[in-house]
Enzyme design. Structure first.
Site, PDB file in Angstrom:
ATOM      1  N   ASN A  45       0.637  -1.261  -0.074  1.00 30.01           N
ATOM      2  CA  ASN A  45       0.011   0.036   0.011  1.00 30.01           C
ATOM      3  C   ASN A  45       1.053   1.291  -0.099  1.00 30.01           C
ATOM      4  OD1 ASN A  45       0.567  -0.797   2.601  1.00 30.01           O
ATOM      5  ND2 ASN A  45      -0.941   0.400   3.442  1.00 30.01           N
ATOM      6  N   GLU A  47       0.223   5.042   0.620  1.00 31.78           N
ATOM      7  CA  GLU A  47      -0.787   6.255   0.941  1.00 31.78           C
ATOM      8  C   GLU A  47      -0.236   7.481   0.493  1.00 31.78           C
ATOM      9  OE1 GLU A  47      -1.349   5.842   5.328  1.00 31.78           O
ATOM     10  OE2 GLU A  47      -2.428   3.806   4.938  1.00 31.78           O
ATOM     11  N   CYS A  56      -4.119   0.631  -2.324  1.00 26.64           N
ATOM     12  CA  CYS A  56      -3.929  -0.494  -1.793  1.00 26.64           C
ATOM     13  C   CYS A  56      -2.798  -1.428  -2.378  1.00 26.64           C
ATOM     14  CB  CYS A  56      -5.197  -1.443  -1.803  1.00 26.64           C
ATOM     15  SG  CYS A  56      -6.546  -0.416  -0.803  1.00 26.64           S
ATOM     16  N   GLU A  58      -3.148  -4.505  -2.828  1.00 24.47           N
ATOM     17  CA  GLU A  58      -3.561  -5.483  -4.007  1.00 24.47           C
ATOM     18  C   GLU A  58      -3.503  -4.857  -5.289  1.00 24.47           C
ATOM     19  OE1 GLU A  58      -5.075  -4.738  -0.968  1.00 24.47           O
ATOM     20  OE2 GLU A  58      -6.014  -6.554  -0.221  1.00 24.47           O
ATOM     21  N   CYS A  92     -10.754  -3.469  -3.863  1.00 24.47           N
ATOM     22  CA  CYS A  92     -10.041  -4.479  -4.402  1.00 24.47           C
ATOM     23  C   CYS A  92     -10.496  -5.595  -4.669  1.00 24.47           C
ATOM     24  CB  CYS A  92      -8.776  -4.507  -3.063  1.00 24.47           C
ATOM     25  SG  CYS A  92      -7.651  -3.309  -3.130  1.00 24.47           S
TER      26      CYS A  92
HETATM   27  N1  THU Z   1      -5.264  -1.555   2.654  1.00 25.44           N
HETATM   28  C1  THU Z   1      -4.816  -2.191   1.546  1.00 25.44           C
HETATM   29  O1  THU Z   1      -3.628  -2.108   1.301  1.00 25.44           O
HETATM   30  N2  THU Z   1      -5.371  -3.360   1.414  1.00 25.44           N
HETATM   31  C2  THU Z   1      -6.663  -3.588   1.735  1.00 25.44           C
HETATM   32  O2  THU Z   1      -7.405  -4.521   1.237  1.00 25.44           O
HETATM   33  C3  THU Z   1      -7.164  -3.015   2.803  1.00 25.44           C
HETATM   34  C4  THU Z   1      -6.676  -1.951   3.302  1.00 25.44           C
HETATM   35  C5  THU Z   1      -4.491  -0.415   3.077  1.00 25.44           C
HETATM   36  C6  THU Z   1      -5.340   0.848   2.693  1.00 25.44           C
HETATM   37  C7  THU Z   1      -4.713   2.129   3.619  1.00 25.44           C
HETATM   38  O3  THU Z   1      -3.286   2.297   3.143  1.00 25.44           O
HETATM   39  C8  THU Z   1      -4.423   1.008   4.763  1.00 25.44           C
HETATM   40  O4  THU Z   1      -4.576  -0.236   4.425  1.00 25.44           O
HETATM   41  C9  THU Z   1      -5.532   1.210   5.981  1.00 25.44           C
HETATM   42  O5  THU Z   1      -6.853   1.239   5.407  1.00 25.44           O
END
Ligand code: THU
Length: 135
Positions: A45, A47, A56, A58, A92
């Site tokens: 991920n 941000e 994300c 995925e 996702c």
């Molecule tokens: N996140 C993912 O990378 N994958 C998911 O399926 C759920 C959430 C990340 C998004 C964000 O950077 C952090 O987790 C908290 O929500």
């Protein structure tokens, strides 16, 4: 019963959690996707200070697979810094659905490498497709 996650994949997911860019949520996520040619593509991920622009893990892994010329997924793994199992967010699930082979397993990997899995069809019943659904 979920097949054990290959140790090399569990180790790589664990290693990649440190590369995740998650200064806002503090939740580090890593994902891997397996393609029919056996290649594994990884993502974390990423941000952003403009929160909705975050990506994300995925989605990162799928982007890597598509960049590598792969548009079919046979398995997806996801691991995070949270305790226990996490499951892909709704967006996702739809992104996985776009490329998933029928029966594609989505495997959540815990910190101790324990795994649980569900098919993408179980995680996203009636996902959106442009083609008409069979009646
Ligand atoms: N996140 C993912 O990378 N994958 C998911 O399926 C759920 C959430 C990340 C998004 C964000 O950077 C952090 O987790 C908290 O929500």
């Amino acid at each position: 019963m979920t097949a054990p996650t290959p140790p090399a994949i569990a180790a790589e997911l664990s290693r990649l959690l440190a590369n995740s860019h998650a200064p806002y949520s503090g939740v580090h996520v890593a994902a891997a996707v397996e393609c029919p040619d056996g290649q594994i593509h990884y993502g974390v991920n990423v941000e952003n200070a403009a929160y909705p622009q975050g990506v994300c893990a995925e989605a990162s892994a799928i982007s890597s697979a598509v960049t590598g010329g792969q548009k079919r997924l046979t398995r997806v793994w996801v691991a995070s810094s949270l305790p226990g199992f996490i499951w892909p967010c709704g967006g996702c699930r739809q992104k996985i659905w776009e490329f998933a082979e029928p029966g594609c397993e989505v495997v959540s990997v815990a910190a101790d490498s324990a795994s649980e899995s569900h098919t993408i069809e179980a995680l996203l019943p009636l996902g959106f497709r442009l083609e008409p659904a069979p009646r």
